[in-house]
Motif scaffolding. Structure first.
Motif, PDB file in Angstrom:
ATOM      1  N   GLY A  50       0.775  -1.244   0.000  1.00 33.55           N
ATOM      2  CA  GLY A  50       0.000   0.000   0.000  1.00 33.55           C
ATOM      3  C   GLY A  50       0.802   1.287   0.000  1.00 33.55           C
ATOM      4  N   GLU A  78       0.004  -0.640   6.878  1.00 29.15           N
ATOM      5  CA  GLU A  78      -1.371  -0.848   7.369  1.00 29.15           C
ATOM      6  C   GLU A  78      -1.516  -2.236   8.002  1.00 29.15           C
ATOM      7  N   TYR A 225      -4.613  -3.775  -5.060  1.00 24.53           N
ATOM      8  CA  TYR A 225      -5.291  -2.941  -4.063  1.00 24.53           C
ATOM      9  C   TYR A 225      -4.317  -2.492  -2.965  1.00 24.53           C
ATOM     10  N   GLY A 226      -3.039  -2.846  -3.142  1.00 24.80           N
ATOM     11  CA  GLY A 226      -2.032  -2.488  -2.143  1.00 24.80           C
ATOM     12  C   GLY A 226      -2.276  -3.164  -0.808  1.00 24.80           C
ATOM     13  N   GLU A 227      -2.777  -4.407  -0.876  1.00 27.12           N
ATOM     14  CA  GLU A 227      -3.089  -5.130   0.360  1.00 27.12           C
ATOM     15  C   GLU A 227      -2.501  -6.530   0.343  1.00 27.12           C
TER      16      GLU A 227
END
Length: 254
Positions: A50, A78, A225-227
């Motif tokens: 992310g 995150e 989704y950067g996850e």
């Protein structure tokens, strides 16, 4: 003292970054303090958690150069309990710049000594080559985890990588172990996938993780989704697989 694990294979597209990002995230969820180091100029591990690569001003480049203290390069992500030292396209130049430096293979090891005690695990996502960058990672690490794709050419190049590991053990890092071979992109419907699993287990009995990472659409979607997979879809097969790998790793090192 944190265990440093390099995730390496000079073949591209075998699931190195996917493994680095998701193993780190799953270890974090299991309440281990993790640092992920992106040592690949493509910076996919950085964006996969992310971070905006365009906004990165310093990271692994400065770490290896020893120009900025390692602690100042660490960013929070995150993902719970996961920090990162990000990469930037500048990292491409580091191999050329290190060429005439003394002890150039030990730059990363020296830099990490000051922060190793802050983490349970430090995971290094290596570039798909056996250059100075990967050599630095292997010299700094306690062990190497090798992802192997369940495809026809999977075992090709593995011998070369194991020889590199042997020479690093001999010359630069006598304490380097093989953490294990991880079978990735497994499709139970394909005879070829099953053959590769059989062959790897036969030739490298005791070295191969019991966990096998299966092909999974959600696993491919998550980075866009950067996850990590555990944040993106905790109930998916990919999430299940990487949690299983994280548990296996913890038990192995208990």
């Amino acid at each position: 003292m944190g265990k440093i694990i390099a995730i390496a294979n000079q073949k591209g597209g075998v699931g190195k970054t996917t493994t680095a990002v998701n193993l780190a995230a799953c270890l974090g969820v299991l309440e281990k303090k993790v640092l992920l180091i992106d040592a690949d100029p493509q910076a996919n591990a950085t964006s996969g958690l992310g971070l905006d690569v365009e906004e990165i001003e310093q990271g692994t480049y400065q770490l290896i150069e020893n120009s900025v203290p390692a602690a100042d390069l660490v960013l929070q992500t995150e993902s719970p309990n996961v920090d990162i030292i990000p990469a930037h396209i500048d990292l491409v130049a580091i191999e050329i710049e290190l060429v005439d430096k003394e002890s150039r293979e030990y730059m990363m090891r020296t830099a990490l000594a000051s922060i190793q005690d802050n983490y349970d695990y430090i995971i290094i996502d290596c570039a798909p080559s056996l250059g100075l960058l990967t050599l630095n990672a292997l010299t700094a690490s306690n062990s190497v985890l090798i992802p192997i794709q369940c495809e026809y050419f999977a075992l090709e190049g593995l011998g070369k990588l194991l020889n590199t590991v042997k020479s690093v053990q001999k010359i630069h890092n006598t304490n380097l172990d093989i953490e294990g071979l991880l079978l990735t992109m497994y499709d139970s419907r394909l005879r070829l996938s099953n053959q590769v699993v059989e062959e790897v287990n036969q030739h490298f009995e005791g070295l191969t993780f019991k966990t096998i990472i299966q092909r999974n659409v959600r696993l491919s979607e998550a980075p866009s989704y950067g996850e990590s997979i555990i944040n993106y879809d905790a109930s998916s097969k990919g999430s299940e697989n990487y949690l299983s790998l994280a548990n296996e790793l913890i038990q192995k090192n208990a």
